[in-house]
Scaffold this motif. Structure first.
Motif, PDB file in Angstrom:
ATOM      1  N   LEU A 146      -5.257 -34.313 -55.759  1.00 20.69           N
ATOM      2  CA  LEU A 146      -5.795 -35.275 -56.723  1.00 20.69           C
ATOM      3  C   LEU A 146      -7.173 -35.722 -56.266  1.00 20.69           C
ATOM      4  CD1 LEU A 146      -5.429 -37.301 -59.115  1.00 20.69           C
ATOM      5  CD2 LEU A 146      -4.277 -38.813 -57.472  1.00 20.69           C
ATOM      6  N   ASP A 147      -8.142 -35.648 -57.152  1.00 19.64           N
ATOM      7  CA  ASP A 147      -9.486 -36.139 -56.861  1.00 19.64           C
ATOM      8  C   ASP A 147      -9.763 -37.267 -57.847  1.00 19.64           C
ATOM      9  OD1 ASP A 147     -12.191 -36.656 -56.521  1.00 19.64           O
ATOM     10  OD2 ASP A 147     -12.681 -34.543 -56.184  1.00 19.64           O
ATOM     11  N   LYS A 148      -9.510 -38.495 -57.408  1.00 21.41           N
ATOM     12  CA  LYS A 148      -9.675 -39.628 -58.310  1.00 21.41           C
ATOM     13  C   LYS A 148     -11.138 -39.865 -58.676  1.00 21.41           C
ATOM     14  CE  LYS A 148      -6.703 -41.938 -55.659  1.00 21.41           C
ATOM     15  NZ  LYS A 148      -5.950 -43.057 -55.065  1.00 21.41           N
ATOM     16  N   SER A 149     -12.072 -39.474 -57.800  1.00 22.58           N
ATOM     17  CA  SER A 149     -13.486 -39.670 -58.088  1.00 22.58           C
ATOM     18  C   SER A 149     -13.949 -38.800 -59.245  1.00 22.58           C
ATOM     19  CB  SER A 149     -14.324 -39.383 -56.844  1.00 22.58           C
ATOM     20  OG  SER A 149     -14.280 -38.004 -56.516  1.00 22.58           O
ATOM     21  N   LYS A 150     -13.261 -37.667 -59.441  1.00 19.29           N
ATOM     22  CA  LYS A 150     -13.618 -36.758 -60.524  1.00 19.29           C
ATOM     23  C   LYS A 150     -12.619 -36.782 -61.663  1.00 19.29           C
ATOM     24  CE  LYS A 150     -16.016 -33.485 -57.471  1.00 19.29           C
ATOM     25  NZ  LYS A 150     -16.076 -32.088 -56.982  1.00 19.29           N
ATOM     26  N   ASN A 151     -11.589 -37.601 -61.528  1.00 17.63           N
ATOM     27  CA  ASN A 151     -10.511 -37.628 -62.531  1.00 17.63           C
ATOM     28  C   ASN A 151      -9.920 -36.235 -62.743  1.00 17.63           C
ATOM     29  OD1 ASN A 151     -10.911 -40.332 -62.796  1.00 17.63           O
ATOM     30  ND2 ASN A 151     -11.382 -40.304 -64.984  1.00 17.63           N
ATOM     31  N   MET A 152      -9.596 -35.592 -61.631  1.00 16.20           N
ATOM     32  CA  MET A 152      -9.062 -34.233 -61.687  1.00 16.20           C
ATOM     33  C   MET A 152      -7.806 -34.131 -60.825  1.00 16.20           C
ATOM     34  SD  MET A 152     -11.096 -32.347 -63.600  1.00 16.20           S
ATOM     35  CE  MET A 152     -10.657 -30.675 -63.092  1.00 16.20           C
ATOM     36  N   VAL A 153      -6.864 -33.337 -61.292  1.00 13.90           N
ATOM     37  CA  VAL A 153      -5.713 -32.966 -60.474  1.00 13.90           C
ATOM     38  C   VAL A 153      -5.625 -31.445 -60.516  1.00 13.90           C
ATOM     39  CG1 VAL A 153      -4.095 -33.240 -62.393  1.00 13.90           C
ATOM     40  CG2 VAL A 153      -3.260 -33.328 -60.059  1.00 13.90           C
ATOM     41  N   TYR A 154      -5.285 -30.853 -59.371  1.00  9.02           N
ATOM     42  CA  TYR A 154      -5.295 -29.415 -59.219  1.00  9.02           C
ATOM     43  C   TYR A 154      -3.915 -28.917 -58.784  1.00  9.02           C
ATOM     44  CZ  TYR A 154     -10.296 -30.404 -58.964  1.00  9.02           C
ATOM     45  OH  TYR A 154     -11.568 -30.852 -59.224  1.00  9.02           O
ATOM     46  N   LEU A 155      -3.666 -27.661 -59.111  1.00 11.24           N
ATOM     47  CA  LEU A 155      -2.471 -26.986 -58.614  1.00 11.24           C
ATOM     48  C   LEU A 155      -2.902 -25.627 -58.076  1.00 11.24           C
ATOM     49  CD1 LEU A 155       0.641 -27.224 -58.313  1.00 11.24           C
ATOM     50  CD2 LEU A 155       0.812 -25.871 -60.419  1.00 11.24           C
ATOM     51  N   GLN A 156      -2.943 -25.515 -56.764  1.00 11.13           N
ATOM     52  CA  GLN A 156      -3.257 -24.249 -56.116  1.00 11.13           C
ATOM     53  C   GLN A 156      -1.965 -23.456 -56.007  1.00 11.13           C
ATOM     54  OE1 GLN A 156      -6.150 -22.744 -54.911  1.00 11.13           O
ATOM     55  NE2 GLN A 156      -4.833 -21.000 -54.441  1.00 11.13           N
ATOM     56  N   MET A 157      -1.962 -22.258 -56.585  1.00 11.13           N
ATOM     57  CA  MET A 157      -0.759 -21.432 -56.601  1.00 11.13           C
ATOM     58  C   MET A 157      -1.020 -20.141 -55.850  1.00 11.13           C
ATOM     59  SD  MET A 157       0.441 -22.030 -60.556  1.00 11.13           S
ATOM     60  CE  MET A 157      -0.941 -21.124 -61.239  1.00 11.13           C
ATOM     61  N   ASN A 158      -0.283 -19.925 -54.788  1.00 14.08           N
ATOM     62  CA  ASN A 158      -0.422 -18.722 -53.977  1.00 14.08           C
ATOM     63  C   ASN A 158       0.835 -17.859 -54.075  1.00 14.08           C
ATOM     64  OD1 ASN A 158      -2.946 -19.629 -53.016  1.00 14.08           O
ATOM     65  ND2 ASN A 158      -1.961 -20.760 -51.351  1.00 14.08           N
ATOM     66  N   ASP A 159       0.667 -16.577 -53.753  1.00 12.98           N
ATOM     67  CA  ASP A 159       1.803 -15.654 -53.735  1.00 12.98           C
ATOM     68  C   ASP A 159       2.609 -15.763 -55.032  1.00 12.98           C
ATOM     69  OD1 ASP A 159       4.804 -15.176 -51.707  1.00 12.98           O
ATOM     70  OD2 ASP A 159       3.583 -13.724 -52.812  1.00 12.98           O
ATOM     71  N   LEU A 160       1.922 -15.637 -56.135  1.00  9.71           N
ATOM     72  CA  LEU A 160       2.584 -15.795 -57.431  1.00  9.71           C
ATOM     73  C   LEU A 160       3.605 -14.691 -57.670  1.00  9.71           C
ATOM     74  CD1 LEU A 160      -0.509 -16.968 -59.428  1.00  9.71           C
ATOM     75  CD2 LEU A 160       1.683 -18.171 -59.365  1.00  9.71           C
ATOM     76  N   LYS A 161       4.672 -15.057 -58.357  1.00 10.27           N
ATOM     77  CA  LYS A 161       5.760 -14.149 -58.646  1.00 10.27           C
ATOM     78  C   LYS A 161       5.961 -14.071 -60.166  1.00 10.27           C
ATOM     79  CE  LYS A 161       8.053 -15.863 -54.469  1.00 10.27           C
ATOM     80  NZ  LYS A 161       7.723 -14.719 -53.604  1.00 10.27           N
ATOM     81  N   PRO A 162       6.544 -12.997 -60.658  1.00 12.06           N
ATOM     82  CA  PRO A 162       6.783 -12.899 -62.111  1.00 12.06           C
ATOM     83  C   PRO A 162       7.564 -14.086 -62.662  1.00 12.06           C
ATOM     84  CG  PRO A 162       7.090 -10.757 -61.100  1.00 12.06           C
ATOM     85  CD  PRO A 162       6.879 -11.732 -59.975  1.00 12.06           C
TER      86      PRO A 162
END
Length: 123
Positions: A72-88
């Motif tokens: 969460l970056d409150k200064s930018k009003n952004m929330v992120y989801l980093q997704m690694n090793d994605l599966k079907p």
């Protein structure tokens, strides 16, 4: 009123990484948590990850622990989801949501939702 807009979805191969972004605007004061949920075709909306507004405590669904990271970056009003090793089985529409004081892992307790962004993972 709060508006949320997800971006970053797409089609990837199994094992790839992808980062979803969610821009939120409006009256986000009083927020308790930001969360990511997903819904695959014909299935219920499932909890993916959440982060508390104060203290940055995080929660993850069992199927994504160790592979996904919420931030969460409150200064930018952004929330992120980093997704690694994605599966079907990660294929779904991913939704960003804002919770004003309910249970951070329960979809029904979230008050505001984005429109979703589609992630497709092929084997």
């Amino acid at each position: 009123q709060v508006q949320l807009l997800e971006s970053g979805g797409g089609s990837v191969q199994a094992g790839d990484s992808l980062t979803l972004s969610c821009a939120f605007s409006g009256r986000s004061n009083g927020a308790y948590a930001m969360g990511w949920f997903r819904q695959a075709p014909g299935k219920e909306r499932d909890f993916v990850a959440a982060i508390l507004w104060f203290g940055d405590k995080t929660y993850y669904g069992n199927s994504v622990k160790g592979r996904f990271t919420i931030s969460l970056d409150k200064s930018k009003n952004m929330v992120y989801l980093q997704m690694n090793d994605l599966k079907p089985e990660d294929t779904a529409v991913y939704y960003c949501a804002l919770d004003r004081g309910g249970r951070a892992t329960v979809a029904q307790d979230y008050e505001y939702w984005g429109q979703g962004t589609l992630v497709t993972v092929s084997s």
